[in-house]
Design a protein around this motif. Structure first.
Motif, PDB file in Angstrom:
ATOM      1  N   CYS A  92     -11.791  63.124  17.217  1.00 18.83           N
ATOM      2  CA  CYS A  92     -13.084  63.296  17.895  1.00 18.83           C
ATOM      3  C   CYS A  92     -14.203  62.597  17.132  1.00 18.83           C
ATOM      4  O   CYS A  92     -15.033  61.902  17.726  1.00 18.83           O
ATOM      5  N   MET A  93     -14.225  62.769  15.823  1.00 21.91           N
ATOM      6  CA  MET A  93     -15.269  62.126  15.018  1.00 21.91           C
ATOM      7  C   MET A  93     -15.091  60.613  15.007  1.00 21.91           C
ATOM      8  O   MET A  93     -16.063  59.864  15.122  1.00 21.91           O
ATOM      9  N   LYS A  94     -13.868  60.155  14.885  1.00 21.97           N
ATOM     10  CA  LYS A  94     -13.590  58.715  14.871  1.00 21.97           C
ATOM     11  C   LYS A  94     -14.042  58.066  16.181  1.00 21.97           C
ATOM     12  O   LYS A  94     -14.730  57.041  16.171  1.00 21.97           O
ATOM     13  N   GLU A  95     -13.677  58.660  17.302  1.00 19.37           N
ATOM     14  CA  GLU A  95     -14.054  58.102  18.603  1.00 19.37           C
ATOM     15  C   GLU A  95     -15.569  58.059  18.773  1.00 19.37           C
ATOM     16  O   GLU A  95     -16.112  57.100  19.300  1.00 19.37           O
ATOM     17  N   TYR A  96     -16.242  59.100  18.312  1.00 16.41           N
ATOM     18  CA  TYR A  96     -17.690  59.118  18.445  1.00 16.41           C
ATOM     19  C   TYR A  96     -18.343  58.091  17.519  1.00 16.41           C
ATOM     20  O   TYR A  96     -19.224  57.337  17.933  1.00 16.41           O
ATOM     21  N   LEU A  97     -17.914  58.048  16.273  1.00 16.02           N
ATOM     22  CA  LEU A  97     -18.535  57.142  15.305  1.00 16.02           C
ATOM     23  C   LEU A  97     -18.254  55.669  15.602  1.00 16.02           C
ATOM     24  O   LEU A  97     -19.124  54.821  15.407  1.00 16.02           O
ATOM     25  N   LEU A  98     -17.064  55.359  16.063  1.00 16.59           N
ATOM     26  CA  LEU A  98     -16.705  53.959  16.287  1.00 16.59           C
ATOM     27  C   LEU A  98     -17.009  53.460  17.697  1.00 16.59           C
ATOM     28  O   LEU A  98     -17.299  52.283  17.889  1.00 16.59           O
ATOM     29  N   GLN A  99     -16.930  54.360  18.684  1.00 13.67           N
ATOM     30  CA  GLN A  99     -17.086  53.913  20.069  1.00 13.67           C
ATOM     31  C   GLN A  99     -18.117  54.706  20.865  1.00 13.67           C
ATOM     32  O   GLN A  99     -18.276  54.476  22.056  1.00 13.67           O
ATOM     33  N   LYS A 100     -18.775  55.663  20.222  1.00 14.44           N
ATOM     34  CA  LYS A 100     -19.738  56.548  20.897  1.00 14.44           C
ATOM     35  C   LYS A 100     -19.103  57.263  22.093  1.00 14.44           C
ATOM     36  O   LYS A 100     -19.747  57.554  23.083  1.00 14.44           O
ATOM     37  N   LYS A 101     -17.818  57.530  21.976  1.00 15.25           N
ATOM     38  CA  LYS A 101     -17.075  58.215  23.029  1.00 15.25           C
ATOM     39  C   LYS A 101     -16.897  59.677  22.619  1.00 15.25           C
ATOM     40  O   LYS A 101     -16.477  59.967  21.502  1.00 15.25           O
ATOM     41  N   LEU A 102     -17.220  60.586  23.519  1.00 15.79           N
ATOM     42  CA  LEU A 102     -17.102  62.017  23.226  1.00 15.79           C
ATOM     43  C   LEU A 102     -15.791  62.578  23.767  1.00 15.79           C
ATOM     44  O   LEU A 102     -15.532  62.506  24.964  1.00 15.79           O
ATOM     45  N   LEU A 103     -14.969  63.106  22.876  1.00 18.44           N
ATOM     46  CA  LEU A 103     -13.748  63.799  23.286  1.00 18.44           C
ATOM     47  C   LEU A 103     -13.996  65.302  23.397  1.00 18.44           C
ATOM     48  O   LEU A 103     -13.179  66.029  23.940  1.00 18.44           O
ATOM     49  N   LEU A 104     -15.110  65.735  22.837  1.00 18.33           N
ATOM     50  CA  LEU A 104     -15.573  67.118  22.896  1.00 18.33           C
ATOM     51  C   LEU A 104     -17.025  67.081  23.336  1.00 18.33           C
ATOM     52  O   LEU A 104     -17.631  66.014  23.406  1.00 18.33           O
ATOM     53  N   TYR A 105     -17.590  68.227  23.575  1.00 21.74           N
ATOM     54  CA  TYR A 105     -19.007  68.238  23.894  1.00 21.74           C
ATOM     55  C   TYR A 105     -19.804  67.824  22.656  1.00 21.74           C
ATOM     56  O   TYR A 105     -19.389  68.031  21.516  1.00 21.74           O
ATOM     57  N   LYS A 106     -20.941  67.205  22.890  1.00 19.26           N
ATOM     58  CA  LYS A 106     -21.734  66.578  21.828  1.00 19.26           C
ATOM     59  C   LYS A 106     -22.081  67.541  20.698  1.00 19.26           C
ATOM     60  O   LYS A 106     -22.015  67.185  19.526  1.00 19.26           O
ATOM     61  N   ARG A 107     -22.425  68.754  21.038  1.00 15.25           N
ATOM     62  CA  ARG A 107     -22.815  69.723  20.014  1.00 15.25           C
ATOM     63  C   ARG A 107     -21.676  69.979  19.019  1.00 15.25           C
ATOM     64  O   ARG A 107     -21.897  70.101  17.819  1.00 15.25           O
ATOM     65  N   ALA A 108     -20.442  70.050  19.523  1.00 17.57           N
ATOM     66  CA  ALA A 108     -19.287  70.277  18.642  1.00 17.57           C
ATOM     67  C   ALA A 108     -19.060  69.082  17.727  1.00 17.57           C
ATOM     68  O   ALA A 108     -18.796  69.243  16.534  1.00 17.57           O
ATOM     69  N   VAL A 109     -19.170  67.881  18.279  1.00 16.99           N
ATOM     70  CA  VAL A 109     -18.983  66.676  17.463  1.00 16.99           C
ATOM     71  C   VAL A 109     -20.051  66.617  16.374  1.00 16.99           C
ATOM     72  O   VAL A 109     -19.745  66.352  15.208  1.00 16.99           O
ATOM     73  N   TYR A 110     -21.294  66.887  16.719  1.00 13.61           N
ATOM     74  CA  TYR A 110     -22.369  66.894  15.718  1.00 13.61           C
ATOM     75  C   TYR A 110     -22.131  67.967  14.658  1.00 13.61           C
ATOM     76  O   TYR A 110     -22.399  67.760  13.482  1.00 13.61           O
ATOM     77  N   PHE A 111     -21.639  69.118  15.096  1.00 13.40           N
ATOM     78  CA  PHE A 111     -21.321  70.189  14.150  1.00 13.40           C
ATOM     79  C   PHE A 111     -20.281  69.711  13.138  1.00 13.40           C
ATOM     80  O   PHE A 111     -20.444  69.887  11.931  1.00 13.40           O
TER      81      PHE A 111
END
Length: 140
Positions: A92-111
């Motif tokens: 989840c963190m990798k996808e968000y950091l590298l591709q700005k893709k959310l596999l979870l809701y944004k709040r969880a990824v930020y957490f």
């Protein structure tokens, strides 16, 4: 309570199915006072895998006969105090950091990002020393 990370070398589903019949290691001594540890039952928790499946698992617990502190054997597919599997969190963190893709809701990824970034030295030691083979992608 202290937790010892142990790689059971089996998937989450198999670990869940085996329950109390998993091959739990028995630590030689208490990490606090170095006295003998005795089996002290199990506690239960849930783990959510990257494919969204939820498993109920049992965690072996030991208690020191001298200092009375407890030690648990946590499977390597988990991080202490996290319900989602290690693989799920990292992906989840990798996808968000590298591709700005959310596999979870944004709040969880930020957490997760905040929690991980506030403990960088501990994470580096965790992955470098024992579990770099569990990461689903190359760190360096």
């Amino acid at each position: 309570q202290m937790q010892i990370i142990h790689d059971f070398k089996i998937p989450v589903k198999k670990y869940s199915e085996l329950g109390q019949n998993n091959n739990f290691p028995h630590p030689e001594e208490c990490p606090h006072c170095h006295d003998k540890l005795l089996k002290h039952g199990f506690y239960h928790r849930y783990v959510i895998t990257i494919d969204g499946k939820c498993f109920w698992i049992q965690i072996r617990r030991y208690k020191c006969q001298h200092c009375k502190k407890t030690v648990s054997i946590l499977p390597a597919f988990l991080f202490p105090r996290f319900q989602r599997s290690l693989n799920y969190i990292i992906c989840c963190m990798k996808e968000y950091l590298l591709q700005k893709k959310l596999l979870l809701y944004k709040r969880a990824v930020y957490f997760y990002l905040h929690r991980f970034s506030s403990n960088i030295p501990g994470l580096i030691a965790f992955f470098r020393d024992k579990y770099h083979s569990l990461i689903p992608f190359k760190l360096f």
